[in-house]
Design a protein around this motif. Sequence first.
Motif, PDB file in Angstrom:
ATOM      1  N   LEU A 172      65.109  45.872  67.300  1.00 29.10           N
ATOM      2  CA  LEU A 172      66.330  46.679  67.225  1.00 29.10           C
ATOM      3  C   LEU A 172      66.799  47.111  68.611  1.00 29.10           C
ATOM      4  O   LEU A 172      68.006  47.153  68.876  1.00 29.10           O
ATOM      5  N   ALA A 173      65.869  47.403  69.510  1.00 25.99           N
ATOM      6  CA  ALA A 173      66.241  47.740  70.891  1.00 25.99           C
ATOM      7  C   ALA A 173      66.909  46.536  71.552  1.00 25.99           C
ATOM      8  O   ALA A 173      67.908  46.685  72.275  1.00 25.99           O
ATOM      9  N   TYR A 174      66.388  45.349  71.296  1.00 24.03           N
ATOM     10  CA  TYR A 174      66.975  44.111  71.808  1.00 24.03           C
ATOM     11  C   TYR A 174      68.408  43.941  71.277  1.00 24.03           C
ATOM     12  O   TYR A 174      69.327  43.632  72.030  1.00 24.03           O
ATOM     13  N   LEU A 175      68.608  44.151  69.982  1.00 24.13           N
ATOM     14  CA  LEU A 175      69.952  44.037  69.406  1.00 24.13           C
ATOM     15  C   LEU A 175      70.919  45.040  70.042  1.00 24.13           C
ATOM     16  O   LEU A 175      72.050  44.687  70.373  1.00 24.13           O
ATOM     17  N   ARG A 176      70.471  46.281  70.192  1.00 22.48           N
ATOM     18  CA  ARG A 176      71.333  47.311  70.795  1.00 22.48           C
ATOM     19  C   ARG A 176      71.742  46.928  72.210  1.00 22.48           C
ATOM     20  O   ARG A 176      72.885  47.109  72.608  1.00 22.48           O
ATOM     21  N   GLU A 177      70.787  46.388  72.962  1.00 23.80           N
ATOM     22  CA  GLU A 177      71.058  46.051  74.359  1.00 23.80           C
ATOM     23  C   GLU A 177      71.911  44.797  74.511  1.00 23.80           C
ATOM     24  O   GLU A 177      72.892  44.780  75.253  1.00 23.80           O
ATOM     25  N   LYS A 178      71.540  43.734  73.816  1.00 20.17           N
ATOM     26  CA  LYS A 178      72.181  42.425  74.018  1.00 20.17           C
ATOM     27  C   LYS A 178      73.387  42.166  73.117  1.00 20.17           C
ATOM     28  O   LYS A 178      74.274  41.400  73.482  1.00 20.17           O
ATOM     29  N   PHE A 179      73.397  42.784  71.939  1.00 19.19           N
ATOM     30  CA  PHE A 179      74.458  42.509  70.961  1.00 19.19           C
ATOM     31  C   PHE A 179      74.945  43.812  70.327  1.00 19.19           C
ATOM     32  O   PHE A 179      74.814  44.011  69.110  1.00 19.19           O
ATOM     33  N   PRO A 180      75.523  44.701  71.111  1.00 22.16           N
ATOM     34  CA  PRO A 180      75.901  46.020  70.576  1.00 22.16           C
ATOM     35  C   PRO A 180      76.948  45.961  69.462  1.00 22.16           C
ATOM     36  O   PRO A 180      77.014  46.867  68.634  1.00 22.16           O
ATOM     37  N   ASP A 181      77.750  44.895  69.411  1.00 22.03           N
ATOM     38  CA  ASP A 181      78.786  44.781  68.376  1.00 22.03           C
ATOM     39  C   ASP A 181      78.318  44.002  67.147  1.00 22.03           C
ATOM     40  O   ASP A 181      79.077  43.823  66.197  1.00 22.03           O
ATOM     41  N   TYR A 182      77.089  43.554  67.174  1.00 19.66           N
ATOM     42  CA  TYR A 182      76.543  42.785  66.063  1.00 19.66           C
ATOM     43  C   TYR A 182      76.538  43.615  64.779  1.00 19.66           C
ATOM     44  O   TYR A 182      76.209  44.793  64.779  1.00 19.66           O
ATOM     45  N   HIS A 183      76.909  42.978  63.673  1.00 17.17           N
ATOM     46  CA  HIS A 183      76.808  43.617  62.357  1.00 17.17           C
ATOM     47  C   HIS A 183      76.689  42.535  61.282  1.00 17.17           C
ATOM     48  O   HIS A 183      76.908  41.365  61.548  1.00 17.17           O
ATOM     49  N   SER A 184      76.324  42.978  60.114  1.00 20.03           N
ATOM     50  CA  SER A 184      76.087  42.066  59.008  1.00 20.03           C
ATOM     51  C   SER A 184      76.810  42.555  57.764  1.00 20.03           C
ATOM     52  O   SER A 184      76.848  43.748  57.487  1.00 20.03           O
ATOM     53  N   GLU A 185      77.378  41.604  57.036  1.00 19.92           N
ATOM     54  CA  GLU A 185      78.006  41.900  55.737  1.00 19.92           C
ATOM     55  C   GLU A 185      77.134  41.292  54.642  1.00 19.92           C
ATOM     56  O   GLU A 185      76.955  40.070  54.606  1.00 19.92           O
ATOM     57  N   ILE A 186      76.627  42.113  53.769  1.00 23.53           N
ATOM     58  CA  ILE A 186      75.813  41.609  52.663  1.00 23.53           C
ATOM     59  C   ILE A 186      76.743  41.081  51.577  1.00 23.53           C
ATOM     60  O   ILE A 186      77.650  41.779  51.131  1.00 23.53           O
TER      61      ILE A 186
END
Length: 148
Positions: A74-88
């Motif tokens: 999750l720290a990696y996602l916050r740092e490298k892909f701050p706009d990343y999101h998922s739609e279920i």
Amino acid sequence: MLRLFLVAATIALAPAAYAADAQQMEENKKVVLQLYEAAINQKDFDAASKFLGPRYIQHNPRAADGPEGLKAFLAYLREKFPDYHSEIKRVFADGDYVILHSHWHGLSDNPRGEAVVDIFRLEDGKVLEHWDVIQPIPETSANGNTMF
């Protein structure tokens, strides 16, 4: 006679057992959806960790086992892909397993995103194990169907 009574009792109690199983599967789906929202969309380990069991086994080869593995991811996602999101798109439950079918956005340079299937195993209402498969969404398709 006793055998007939036992068969009748088993048949009579079967709907109650099924209802309990169906209720547990609905609870399992809620737990996984809350974990997924906290972890993947909010990237909030503290909020997500309350849904993890005493051990957390990770089958994605790019993530480490245990809560610390999830925290690092999750720290990696916050740092490298701050706009990343998922739609279920879909949620399925089968006993102690919950399966999510989702559309990820912003994790790669693919503007169409990725189609993802996550599988979680729960025990006593807590997530203990995770698998996933990830497929980039291509620009064209051999058929007229979407991946969702």
